[in-house]
Design a protein around this motif. Structure first.
Motif, mmCIF file in Angstrom:
data_model
loop_
_atom_site.group_PDB
_atom_site.id
_atom_site.type_symbol
_atom_site.label_atom_id
_atom_site.label_comp_id
_atom_site.label_asym_id
_atom_site.label_seq_id
_atom_site.Cartn_x
_atom_site.Cartn_y
_atom_site.Cartn_z
ATOM 1 N N PHE A 1 0.842 -1.195 0.000
ATOM 2 C CA PHE A 1 0.000 0.000 0.000
ATOM 3 C C PHE A 1 0.876 1.244 0.000
ATOM 4 C CE2 PHE A 1 -2.045 -3.496 2.136
ATOM 5 C CZ PHE A 1 -3.312 -3.525 1.581
ATOM 6 N N ILE A 2 0.449 2.229 -0.768
ATOM 7 C CA ILE A 2 1.176 3.492 -0.860
ATOM 8 C C ILE A 2 0.248 4.622 -0.403
ATOM 9 C CG2 ILE A 2 2.397 5.105 -2.365
ATOM 10 C CD1 ILE A 2 3.813 2.427 -2.094
ATOM 11 N N ALA A 3 0.758 5.484 0.465
ATOM 12 C CA ALA A 3 -0.011 6.638 0.930
ATOM 13 C C ALA A 3 0.415 7.864 0.138
ATOM 14 C CB ALA A 3 0.214 6.867 2.422
ATOM 15 N N LEU A 4 -0.541 8.471 -0.538
ATOM 16 C CA LEU A 4 -0.281 9.694 -1.294
ATOM 17 C C LEU A 4 -0.822 10.886 -0.508
ATOM 18 C CD1 LEU A 4 -1.431 8.543 -4.868
ATOM 19 C CD2 LEU A 4 0.868 8.419 -3.880
ATOM 20 N N TYR A 5 0.036 11.858 -0.237
ATOM 21 C CA TYR A 5 -0.418 13.097 0.386
ATOM 22 C C TYR A 5 -0.352 14.185 -0.674
ATOM 23 C CZ TYR A 5 -0.752 17.157 3.430
ATOM 24 O OH TYR A 5 -1.151 18.338 4.011
ATOM 25 N N LYS A 6 -1.525 14.651 -1.073
ATOM 26 C CA LYS A 6 -1.618 15.608 -2.182
ATOM 27 C C LYS A 6 -0.875 15.062 -3.401
ATOM 28 C CE LYS A 6 -2.218 19.703 0.710
ATOM 29 N NZ LYS A 6 -1.712 21.058 1.069
ATOM 30 N N ASP A 7 -1.093 13.754 -3.637
ATOM 31 C CA ASP A 7 -0.549 13.023 -4.790
ATOM 32 C C ASP A 7 0.948 12.712 -4.689
ATOM 33 O OD1 ASP A 7 -3.030 12.925 -6.078
ATOM 34 O OD2 ASP A 7 -2.731 14.903 -6.970
ATOM 35 N N GLU A 8 1.584 13.072 -3.594
ATOM 36 C CA GLU A 8 2.998 12.732 -3.414
ATOM 37 C C GLU A 8 3.107 11.488 -2.530
ATOM 38 O OE1 GLU A 8 7.207 14.586 -1.686
ATOM 39 O OE2 GLU A 8 5.343 15.737 -1.516
ATOM 40 N N PRO A 9 3.828 10.438 -2.980
ATOM 41 C CA PRO A 9 3.955 9.222 -2.161
ATOM 42 C C PRO A 9 4.861 9.464 -0.950
ATOM 43 C CG PRO A 9 5.295 9.041 -4.147
ATOM 44 C CD PRO A 9 4.505 10.307 -4.287
ATOM 45 N N LEU A 10 4.251 9.414 0.240
ATOM 46 C CA LEU A 10 5.007 9.722 1.460
ATOM 47 C C LEU A 10 4.899 8.632 2.519
ATOM 48 C CD1 LEU A 10 4.209 13.533 1.909
ATOM 49 C CD2 LEU A 10 6.273 12.485 0.977
ATOM 50 N N GLY A 11 4.229 7.536 2.204
ATOM 51 C CA GLY A 11 4.116 6.457 3.177
ATOM 52 C C GLY A 11 3.845 5.137 2.508
ATOM 53 N N THR A 12 4.179 4.059 3.190
ATOM 54 C CA THR A 12 3.965 2.733 2.613
ATOM 55 C C THR A 12 3.880 1.669 3.701
ATOM 56 O OG1 THR A 12 4.858 1.101 1.065
ATOM 57 C CG2 THR A 12 6.443 2.354 2.368
ATOM 58 N N CYS A 13 3.232 0.592 3.394
ATOM 59 C CA CYS A 13 3.275 -0.605 4.239
ATOM 60 C C CYS A 13 2.888 -1.802 3.379
ATOM 61 C CB CYS A 13 2.368 -0.484 5.463
ATOM 62 S SG CYS A 13 0.609 -0.708 5.131
ATOM 63 N N ALA A 14 3.093 -2.987 3.920
ATOM 64 C CA ALA A 14 2.838 -4.192 3.131
ATOM 65 C C ALA A 14 2.179 -5.275 3.974
ATOM 66 C CB ALA A 14 4.154 -4.723 2.553
ATOM 67 N N LEU A 15 1.450 -6.134 3.308
ATOM 68 C CA LEU A 15 0.948 -7.374 3.895
ATOM 69 C C LEU A 15 1.741 -8.515 3.267
ATOM 70 C CD1 LEU A 15 -2.963 -6.988 3.834
ATOM 71 C CD2 LEU A 15 -1.503 -7.122 5.864
ATOM 72 N N LEU A 16 2.473 -9.256 4.074
ATOM 73 C CA LEU A 16 3.238 -10.390 3.579
ATOM 74 C C LEU A 16 2.454 -11.665 3.845
ATOM 75 C CD1 LEU A 16 6.801 -9.474 4.947
ATOM 76 C CD2 LEU A 16 5.630 -8.631 2.902
ATOM 77 N N LYS A 17 2.215 -12.460 2.826
ATOM 78 C CA LYS A 17 1.495 -13.728 3.002
ATOM 79 C C LYS A 17 2.364 -14.676 3.795
ATOM 80 C CE LYS A 17 -2.166 -16.216 1.977
ATOM 81 N NZ LYS A 17 -2.043 -17.133 3.129
ATOM 82 N N MET A 18 1.748 -15.290 4.817
ATOM 83 C CA MET A 18 2.492 -16.207 5.676
ATOM 84 C C MET A 18 2.022 -17.636 5.462
ATOM 85 S SD MET A 18 2.620 -14.019 9.252
ATOM 86 C CE MET A 18 3.788 -15.170 10.034
ATOM 87 N N ASP A 19 2.974 -18.550 5.358
ATOM 88 C CA ASP A 19 2.649 -19.983 5.299
ATOM 89 C C ASP A 19 2.600 -20.481 6.736
ATOM 90 O OD1 ASP A 19 2.649 -20.019 2.494
ATOM 91 O OD2 ASP A 19 4.839 -20.192 2.468
ATOM 92 N N ASP A 20 1.494 -20.178 7.380
ATOM 93 C CA ASP A 20 1.415 -20.368 8.828
ATOM 94 C C ASP A 20 -0.021 -20.726 9.193
ATOM 95 O OD1 ASP A 20 1.095 -19.538 11.722
ATOM 96 O OD2 ASP A 20 3.205 -19.050 11.449
#
Length: 318
Positions: A214-233
């Motif tokens: 996921f990318i966070a755009l603040y006034k269309d500028e990418p300023l944040g990110t995070c991810a979901l990693l699939k777990m074999d669990d």
């Protein structure tokens, strides 16, 4: 007074000071009217001492002023001969403050003043649509619960959050995804092998394995990110990872919005529980994770040297 029609409620402090100045000017003349040698700002201390001797600390607590403020007022009153300071007979480390003979004489002089002033205030209140005295009590209570500064900070965050948009990963965000994460990791720790794998090859190590970015755009500028990693669990479906927000975007609620977007996406994909790893030195991050609903767990192996806390979010309970 025309200025307050233009500025509106944001000038409440200035308007209250103007009202206070008007009342204080009259109050000084009122004391003269009754022959009381008393400065209006001394009144809370004077009234407290009318009930008996007290320490500066006790007076400050009683009237809600700082110790330094009360100490200064007591000094001024002492110079005018209204109060006396002496050592506590039972504890020589404490200074006791009491009204002098002059101070006690003023107490007698202002008894009629109290009645007349109270009646004058009642007359004003009876001729107004809104009861200012009750309103002040309400304001004091609400500001004790949450300060004006805190309320403005929340409004600022809310306004700026409206300019944040969470979008899915595209190849054009590959560089910012890597840069934002390298920035915070290198600030506090060192880059590790697992970091390089996912940041250099997000498609192969995250997206192609069933994960999300996921990318966070603040006034269309990418300023944040995070991810979901699939777990074999069997216990966890996804790991919330690689959350990073640019320092220039701090305080705009971006971390919260990224976290909520990731959680809602995991829930939509049928996930039962999420997992994450972090370090307790990252206090704002840990606070955010707790706010998102994550709770501490222990006992899992980790590929990261920097990890000293593991947390989980059971989605079926949120």
């Amino acid at each position: 007074m025309e200025i307050y029609k233009k500025t509106g409620k944001m000038a409440i402090g200035s308007r209250l000071r103007l009202l206070t100045d008007k009342i204080t000017e009259d109050a000084a003349e009122v004391y003269k009217l009754y022959g009381a040698d008393l400065h209006p700002k001394w009144f809370p201390v004077f009234h407290t001492l009318s009930g008996g001797e007290n320490t500066i600390t006790e007076i400050a607590k009683e009237i809600g002023h700082s110790h330094a403020s009360v100490s200064k007022i007591v000094s001024e009153m002492s110079e005018k001969g209204v109060v006396l300071e002496k050592k506590d007979k039972q504890d020589g480390r404490r200074n006791m403050v009491t009204l002098s003979k002059k101070g006690k004489e003023i107490v007698e002089k202002v008894q009629d003043q109290y009645v007349d002033v109270n009646n004058a205030i009642e007359d004003i209140l009876n001729n107004t649509q809104h009861n200012l005295w009750k309103a002040i009590e309400e304001w004091e209570y609400l500001l004790d619960q949450k300060s004006l500064l805190r309320r403005v900070q929340e409004q600022k965050k809310s306004r700026e959050s409206s300019n944040v948009k969470i979008v899915g990963y595209k190849d054009q965000y590959a560089e910012v995804f890597k840069k934002l994460n390298e920035e915070w990791i290198s600030t506090y720790f060192k880059m590790e092998e697992a970091d390089y794998r996912s940041l250099d090859h997000p498609k192969e190590y995250i997206l192609d394995k069933g994960g999300e970015i996921f990318i966070a755009l603040y006034k269309d500028e990418p300023l944040g990110t995070c991810a979901l990693l699939k777990m074999d669990d069997l216990q966890y479906d996804y790991e919330l990872a690689k959350m990073a927000v640019s320092p220039k975007a701090q305080g705009k609620n971006i971390g919260w919005l990224l976290g909520r977007a990731a959680i809602e996406r995991a829930r939509a994909k049928g996930a039962g529980a999420l997992y994450l790893e972090s370090n307790t030195i990252l206090k704002p991050a840990i606070s955010l994770y707790r706010k998102l609903g994550f709770e501490k767990v222990t006992g899992r192996a980790t590929p990261y040297e920097r990890c000293n806390i593991q947390m989980e979010l059971v989605l079926s309970y949120t």
